[in-house]
Write a protein that holds these residues in place. Structure first.
Motif, short mmCIF file in Angstrom:
data_model
loop_
_atom_site.label_atom_id
_atom_site.label_comp_id
_atom_site.label_asym_id
_atom_site.label_seq_id
_atom_site.Cartn_x
_atom_site.Cartn_y
_atom_site.Cartn_z
N GLU A 66 41.69 40.20 58.32
CA GLU A 66 40.87 39.66 59.41
C GLU A 66 39.38 39.80 59.13
N THR A 67 38.94 41.00 58.79
CA THR A 67 37.51 41.26 58.66
C THR A 67 37.05 41.22 57.21
N ALA A 68 35.73 41.18 57.02
CA ALA A 68 35.16 41.22 55.67
C ALA A 68 35.53 42.51 54.96
N ALA A 69 35.51 43.62 55.69
CA ALA A 69 35.85 44.91 55.08
C ALA A 69 37.30 44.91 54.59
N GLN A 70 38.19 44.34 55.39
CA GLN A 70 39.60 44.26 54.98
C GLN A 70 39.77 43.34 53.78
N MET A 71 39.03 42.23 53.76
CA MET A 71 39.13 41.31 52.62
C MET A 71 38.61 41.97 51.35
N PHE A 72 37.52 42.72 51.46
CA PHE A 72 37.00 43.42 50.29
C PHE A 72 38.00 44.44 49.77
N ALA A 73 38.60 45.21 50.67
CA ALA A 73 39.56 46.22 50.25
C ALA A 73 40.75 45.59 49.53
N ALA A 74 41.25 44.48 50.07
CA ALA A 74 42.39 43.81 49.46
C ALA A 74 42.02 43.22 48.11
N ALA A 75 40.82 42.63 48.01
CA ALA A 75 40.38 42.05 46.74
C ALA A 75 40.14 43.12 45.69
N ALA A 76 39.54 44.22 46.10
CA ALA A 76 39.24 45.30 45.15
C ALA A 76 40.51 45.89 44.56
N GLU A 77 41.61 45.85 45.30
CA GLU A 77 42.87 46.41 44.81
C GLU A 77 43.40 45.65 43.60
N VAL A 78 43.16 44.35 43.55
CA VAL A 78 43.76 43.53 42.49
C VAL A 78 42.75 42.98 41.50
N ALA A 79 41.45 43.17 41.76
CA ALA A 79 40.43 42.53 40.92
C ALA A 79 40.52 42.96 39.46
N ALA A 80 40.75 44.23 39.21
CA ALA A 80 40.75 44.72 37.83
C ALA A 80 41.86 44.08 37.01
N ALA A 81 42.99 43.76 37.66
CA ALA A 81 44.14 43.22 36.94
C ALA A 81 44.12 41.70 36.87
N ALA A 82 43.20 41.06 37.57
CA ALA A 82 43.18 39.59 37.61
C ALA A 82 42.34 39.03 36.47
N ASP A 83 42.79 37.91 35.92
CA ASP A 83 42.06 37.24 34.85
C ASP A 83 40.98 36.30 35.39
N ARG A 128 31.42 44.68 38.52
CA ARG A 128 32.50 45.33 37.78
C ARG A 128 33.21 44.36 36.83
N LYS A 129 32.82 43.10 36.84
CA LYS A 129 33.55 42.09 36.06
C LYS A 129 33.42 42.36 34.57
N ARG A 130 34.55 42.29 33.89
CA ARG A 130 34.56 42.45 32.44
C ARG A 130 34.28 41.11 31.76
N PRO A 131 33.80 41.13 30.52
CA PRO A 131 33.44 39.87 29.85
C PRO A 131 34.59 38.88 29.76
N GLU A 132 35.81 39.35 29.65
CA GLU A 132 36.94 38.43 29.51
C GLU A 132 37.43 37.87 30.84
N GLN A 133 36.91 38.38 31.95
CA GLN A 133 37.28 37.85 33.26
C GLN A 133 36.38 36.66 33.63
N PHE A 134 36.92 35.74 34.42
CA PHE A 134 36.23 34.50 34.75
C PHE A 134 36.11 34.40 36.26
N ALA A 135 34.90 34.23 36.76
CA ALA A 135 34.66 34.24 38.21
C ALA A 135 34.09 32.91 38.68
N VAL A 136 34.64 32.42 39.78
CA VAL A 136 34.20 31.17 40.39
C VAL A 136 33.79 31.47 41.83
#
Length: 216
Positions: A66-83, A128-136
């Motif tokens: 629902e909230t921005a804080a909740q969205m950040f927490a959910a995204a931070a959980e999976v960001a490191a493993a996402a390409d 925190r983005k690593r060089p091999e990760q791609f962000a849009v």
């Protein structure tokens, strides 16, 4: 390949019945989730409040927040493993400093609210983005659109930014169609003329794949 994708608005509660929000429906983000899944990718779709049903395509896991804080927490959980990271959500920049326990009753002719800044999800994760990760990223602008989008691309460490303009009829919030301009860090620009959001999503996914797998 794993894609982290945010979509929809965030709602920032004011009291038990009211909130601060925006007009995002999540249609563009959900269309992108389907388009990535159609290419065989695993998608974690982190959705703010949306009337859209959860996508049923195999490979899409939907996390409702629902909230921005909740969205950040959910995204931070999976960001490191996402390409690939795709930040298509329209996240509220501010939230009420205090949330009333009971419904705020009408009294007087004015009501003053104190707002505090929400975490900038894309910018914080971008550090925190690593060089091999791609962000849009996505940008919805009303003035100096290209300049604001280019600045946002640099500040948030995006590889691509998708620019919407409210000046374009049939584009942006609430429509089934969209018209976007995509910019990269080298200044290259790709225009997508007005078409269905599903078609825009497929075009954007094809573009991302070209960047990920460049031909000699």
């Amino acid at each position: 390949m794993h894609v982290l994708l945010t979509a929809g608005p965030t709602y920032e509660p004011l009291d038990p019945v009211r909130f601060l929000g925006n007009r995002s429906t999540g249609k563009m983000g959900y269309a992108l989730a389907e388009a990535f899944a159609a290419e065989g990718m695993q998608v974690t779709l982190i959705s703010g409040p949306s009337a859209l049903p959860d996508p049923v395509s195999p490979g899409i896991r939907t996390v409702r927040v629902e909230t921005a804080a909740q969205m950040f927490a959910a995204a931070a959980e999976v960001a490191a493993a996402a390409d690939v990271w795709v930040f298509a959500a329209a996240v509220a920049d501010y939230r009420p400093a205090e949330v009333a326990v009971d419904k705020i009753k009408k009294s007087g002719d004015t009501l003053t609210l104190e707002l505090v800044k929400n975490v900038d999800i894309a910018a914080t994760l971008g550090q925190r983005k690593r060089p091999e990760q791609f962000a849009v990223g996505f940008a919805l602008e009303t003035t100096n659109e290209l300049a604001h989008a280019q600045d946002k691309l640099r500040r948030k460490n995006f590889d691509l930014i998708v620019l919407n303009s409210l000046r374009d009829a049939g584009a942006g919030f609430g429509h089934d169609t969209n018209k976007v301009t995509v910019l990269d860090a080298a200044g290259q620009i790709v225009n997508f003329e007005l078409q269905s959001k599903a078609d825009v999503a497929r075009g954007l996914v094809s573009l991302v794949l070209r960047y990920l797998n460049p031909t000699p």
